[in-house]
Each structure stands twice: as C-alpha cells, then as structure tokens.
Write a protein that holds these residues in place. Structure first.
Motif, PDB file in Angstrom:
ATOM      1  N   ILE A  10       1.037   5.834  -6.155  1.00 38.34           N
ATOM      2  CA  ILE A  10       1.633   5.348  -7.389  1.00 38.34           C
ATOM      3  C   ILE A  10       0.878   5.995  -8.546  1.00 38.34           C
ATOM      4  N   GLY A  11       1.580   6.313  -9.636  1.00 40.76           N
ATOM      5  CA  GLY A  11       0.959   6.967 -10.783  1.00 40.76           C
ATOM      6  C   GLY A  11       1.988   7.770 -11.553  1.00 40.76           C
ATOM      7  N   LYS A  47       3.022  -1.170  11.047  1.00 40.97           N
ATOM      8  CA  LYS A  47       4.010  -0.165  11.460  1.00 40.97           C
ATOM      9  C   LYS A  47       5.324  -0.335  10.710  1.00 40.97           C
ATOM     10  N   TYR A  48       5.539  -1.515  10.139  1.00 34.74           N
ATOM     11  CA  TYR A  48       6.753  -1.756   9.360  1.00 34.74           C
ATOM     12  C   TYR A  48       6.631  -1.232   7.930  1.00 34.74           C
ATOM     13  N   SER A  49       5.452  -0.742   7.564  1.00 29.76           N
ATOM     14  CA  SER A  49       5.240  -0.224   6.209  1.00 29.76           C
ATOM     15  C   SER A  49       5.095   1.293   6.179  1.00 29.76           C
ATOM     16  N   LYS A  50       5.158   1.935   7.336  1.00 28.19           N
ATOM     17  CA  LYS A  50       4.913   3.378   7.397  1.00 28.19           C
ATOM     18  C   LYS A  50       5.924   4.175   6.578  1.00 28.19           C
ATOM     19  N   ASN A  51       7.186   3.742   6.576  1.00 35.56           N
ATOM     20  CA  ASN A  51       8.204   4.485   5.829  1.00 35.56           C
ATOM     21  C   ASN A  51       7.944   4.464   4.326  1.00 35.56           C
ATOM     22  N   ARG A  52       7.296   3.425   3.842  1.00 33.61           N
ATOM     23  CA  ARG A  52       7.002   3.350   2.410  1.00 33.61           C
ATOM     24  C   ARG A  52       6.008   4.433   2.007  1.00 33.61           C
ATOM     25  N   MET A  53       5.131   4.810   2.920  1.00 34.35           N
ATOM     26  CA  MET A  53       4.184   5.881   2.627  1.00 34.35           C
ATOM     27  C   MET A  53       4.874   7.245   2.659  1.00 34.35           C
ATOM     28  N   ARG A  54       5.878   7.383   3.511  1.00 42.33           N
ATOM     29  CA  ARG A  54       6.576   8.667   3.632  1.00 42.33           C
ATOM     30  C   ARG A  54       7.548   8.905   2.483  1.00 42.33           C
ATOM     31  N   TRP A  55       8.142   7.827   1.965  1.00 40.41           N
ATOM     32  CA  TRP A  55       9.220   7.970   0.990  1.00 40.41           C
ATOM     33  C   TRP A  55       8.845   7.437  -0.390  1.00 40.41           C
ATOM     34  N   ASP A  56       7.578   7.536  -0.752  1.00 37.30           N
ATOM     35  CA  ASP A  56       7.159   7.053  -2.071  1.00 37.30           C
ATOM     36  C   ASP A  56       7.247   8.134  -3.146  1.00 37.30           C
ATOM     37  N   GLY A  57       7.645   9.344  -2.759  1.00 34.71           N
ATOM     38  CA  GLY A  57       7.767  10.438  -3.716  1.00 34.71           C
ATOM     39  C   GLY A  57       6.520  11.282  -3.849  1.00 34.71           C
ATOM     40  N   ASN A  86      -7.846  14.235 -17.148  1.00 36.29           N
ATOM     41  CA  ASN A  86      -7.634  14.008 -18.572  1.00 36.29           C
ATOM     42  C   ASN A  86      -7.219  15.269 -19.318  1.00 36.29           C
ATOM     43  N   ILE A  87      -7.253  16.404 -18.634  1.00 39.67           N
ATOM     44  CA  ILE A  87      -6.733  17.633 -19.251  1.00 39.67           C
ATOM     45  C   ILE A  87      -5.208  17.623 -19.210  1.00 39.67           C
ATOM     46  N   ASP A  88      -4.683  17.281 -18.030  1.00 38.41           N
ATOM     47  CA  ASP A  88      -3.226  17.207 -17.873  1.00 38.41           C
ATOM     48  C   ASP A  88      -2.679  15.813 -18.180  1.00 38.41           C
ATOM     49  N   LYS A  89      -3.585  14.849 -18.454  1.00 35.83           N
ATOM     50  CA  LYS A  89      -3.187  13.470 -18.753  1.00 35.83           C
ATOM     51  C   LYS A  89      -2.404  12.857 -17.584  1.00 35.83           C
ATOM     52  N   THR A  90      -2.957  12.973 -16.392  1.00 30.19           N
ATOM     53  CA  THR A  90      -2.290  12.449 -15.200  1.00 30.19           C
ATOM     54  C   THR A  90      -3.269  11.619 -14.377  1.00 30.19           C
ATOM     55  N   PHE A  91      -2.713  10.752 -13.539  1.00 30.50           N
ATOM     56  CA  PHE A  91      -3.531   9.952 -12.624  1.00 30.50           C
ATOM     57  C   PHE A  91      -2.693   9.574 -11.412  1.00 30.50           C
ATOM     58  N   GLU A  92      -3.386   9.206 -10.354  1.00 29.05           N
ATOM     59  CA  GLU A  92      -2.705   8.740  -9.137  1.00 29.05           C
ATOM     60  C   GLU A  92      -3.587   7.730  -8.423  1.00 29.05           C
ATOM     61  N   ILE A  93      -2.949   6.705  -7.882  1.00 27.96           N
ATOM     62  CA  ILE A  93      -3.611   5.688  -7.062  1.00 27.96           C
ATOM     63  C   ILE A  93      -2.915   5.684  -5.704  1.00 27.96           C
ATOM     64  N   SER A  94      -3.693   5.623  -4.642  1.00 28.25           N
ATOM     65  CA  SER A  94      -3.089   5.583  -3.307  1.00 28.25           C
ATOM     66  C   SER A  94      -3.806   4.558  -2.437  1.00 28.25           C
ATOM     67  N   VAL A  95      -3.038   3.926  -1.560  1.00 30.38           N
ATOM     68  CA  VAL A  95      -3.579   2.943  -0.615  1.00 30.38           C
ATOM     69  C   VAL A  95      -2.994   3.224   0.764  1.00 30.38           C
ATOM     70  N   PHE A  96      -3.714   2.800   1.779  1.00 31.36           N
ATOM     71  CA  PHE A  96      -3.250   2.960   3.162  1.00 31.36           C
ATOM     72  C   PHE A  96      -2.573   1.676   3.612  1.00 31.36           C
ATOM     73  N   LEU A  97      -1.365   1.799   4.170  1.00 29.11           N
ATOM     74  CA  LEU A  97      -0.624   0.651   4.693  1.00 29.11           C
ATOM     75  C   LEU A  97      -0.744   0.657   6.210  1.00 29.11           C
ATOM     76  N   THR A 142      -0.949  -3.375 -10.083  1.00 24.18           N
ATOM     77  CA  THR A 142      -1.780  -4.011 -11.110  1.00 24.18           C
ATOM     78  C   THR A 142      -2.810  -3.034 -11.656  1.00 24.18           C
ATOM     79  N   LEU A 143      -3.451  -2.289 -10.756  1.00 19.91           N
ATOM     80  CA  LEU A 143      -4.439  -1.305 -11.183  1.00 19.91           C
ATOM     81  C   LEU A 143      -3.790  -0.212 -12.022  1.00 19.91           C
ATOM     82  N   SER A 144      -2.588   0.194 -11.647  1.00 21.89           N
ATOM     83  CA  SER A 144      -1.871   1.217 -12.403  1.00 21.89           C
ATOM     84  C   SER A 144      -1.584   0.745 -13.830  1.00 21.89           C
ATOM     85  N   LYS A 145      -1.186  -0.503 -13.983  1.00 24.68           N
ATOM     86  CA  LYS A 145      -0.913  -1.047 -15.320  1.00 24.68           C
ATOM     87  C   LYS A 145      -2.187  -1.083 -16.166  1.00 24.68           C
TER      88      LYS A 145
END
Length: 247
Positions: free
Chosen positions: A219-220, A200-210, A186-197, A39-42
């Motif tokens: 996310i970003g 223990k069932y969510s750890k892989n999502r942090m490793r494989w999010d790209g 804003n120079i490169d026109k990029t952004f990133e948002i990150s959260v901690f999960l 939601t924040l990314s949008k």
C-alpha cells in the motif's frame, strides 16, 4: 471395534477443528495487518502534508516509533503475530514438523546407501579373503570372488526421500515472514508499506494489490518501490538498506 471406529472419527473431527481454528486465527491476523497498513499509510501522508516530506526509512529507522513520538499514532505498531496469545499452537505444529524432518533424516536414502555399500564392501572383502585361504587355485579364487562392481546394482534398493519442511515460524512460535516493511523516497516524493499475509485465503490479495511483490501486501503512492525482505540463515532481512523492517 465400534468404539475404535468412533474414536477415530472423534479424533479426525478434533484435528479438523484444530486446523480450522488455526487458519481462522491467521485470517483474522491478516485483517489486522491490512488495517494497520492502512492506518500507518494515513499517518505517513498526514506527516507529509505537515512537513512536506515523508518519514525517513532505513535499517536503523522505525517509522512506527517515529510517528508515535510525534503523536501521529496512538501506539507503536507491531505485527499482530507478536501480540497473539494463541501462537503457541502453531509452535507445536512447527515442533511436530521438525520431529518428522529429523525422523526423515534417519531414513535418508543417500546416507543409507553409503552405509549399505560400506557394510557390504566389508563383508565382500572378508568373504574373498576367506575364500582365498580355502581355495588355493587362482582360477577358483577368481571365479568365486564377489566383485565390488555388483554394488552398483544395489543403488535402487533403498528409495526413501528426505522430507523437506520450510521453517515457517521461529523458535518463539512467530511466523518469520511477518513484518511491517516501509520505504520512502523524498526525492521522488513516494512511499510504500508492505505486510506479509499468512493465511492461505489471503494469498490472492498479495498477488493482486497492484504492486510488484507477490509475496507481500503493498500500500502507498508508488507500489513499484522495493519494500521486500528475505530469509537469510533463518533470519528475516531487508533486500535494501533503505527499507525499515518492524516486527
């Protein structure tokens, strides 16, 4: 005997249900974190479409309030752990771990060895002094004096390791690592948002999010940016000045 056996089984079931409930709550909070990040990314991208730049980031910037004040968010976001009504359960777990840690310090092997050596050294000195008074012969004294070198043989008598526990939650019962981190360029026109999960069932999502941080879900439009944070003296701190940290 049967009553005791049934009581043990019942207690085991209750403990298992308790920890299962805690893990389920953590997993549900993780789903809210991911939804909040999306939601924040949008909202950030919508702001960019309207303004031609991304909201500012930094230690003194709160992107959630920034977008909320511009009517791009329904309400300022916080990590769901700060809004949880059952976080006190995890605080009790933390207090139990702290008690075990303090108890383990009492049986610290190094400390006990030092105290044992000091005590034995005192006893040896007193014994040798007593022997020197009773026995007048130097040869007899030399043959009966207990050598301090023998103390080295007792180094392995006590082998109790100190139990170490990481401080998972703070004094209010909130997981320390839980935060919304935001960084923009804003120079490169990029952004990133990150959260901690936290589940223990969510750890892989942090490793494989790209992204490049395996300890946070990112996310970003540029997942190679640095939006990480670390613990310093028990406090969560960003690793760079251009990162916003929202808890």
């Amino acid at each position: 005997m049967k009553i005791l056996f049934k009581l043990i089984i019942l207690l085991s079931i209750l403990i298992g249900m308790f920890f299962l409930t805690i893990e389920s709550l953590r997993f549900s909070r993780d789903q809210v974190r991911i939804l909040n990040a999306q939601t924040l990314s949008k909202s950030v991208q919508y702001y960019y479409i309207k303004q031609g730049e991304y909201p500012p980031s930094g230690n003194n910037e709160n992107v959630c309030y920034y977008l909320y004040n511009r009517k791009l968010l329904d309400k300022p976001m916080r990590d769901p752990a700060y809004l949880s009504n059952v976080i006190f359960f995890e605080k009790n777990i933390y207090l139990i771990k702290q008690f075990i840690r303090e108890l383990s310090l009492v049986f610290n092997s190094k400390k006990l060895k030092e105290e044992y050596k000091t005590l034995k050294g005192t006893v040896v000195s007193e014994f040798n002094e007593l022997r020197s008074i009773i026995v007048n012969s130097n040869n007899d004294k030399d043959s009966n004096i207990v050598s301090d070198d023998n103390l080295a043989e007792d180094d392995n008598i006590i082998n109790i390791e100190t139990i170490n526990f990481d401080k998972i939650i703070d004094n209010e019962g909130i997981p320390i690592e839980c935060s919304i981190n935001y960084v923009s360029n804003n120079i490169d026109k990029t952004f990133e948002i990150s959260v901690f999960l936290e589940s223990k069932y969510s750890k892989n999502r942090m490793r494989w999010d790209g992204g490049n941080d395996s300890n946070r879900y990112e996310i970003g439009n540029n997942l190679k940016m640095n939006s990480s944070s670390k613990l310093i003296n028990g406090n969560l701190t960003t690793t760079a000045k251009n990162i916003s940290l929202i808890q």
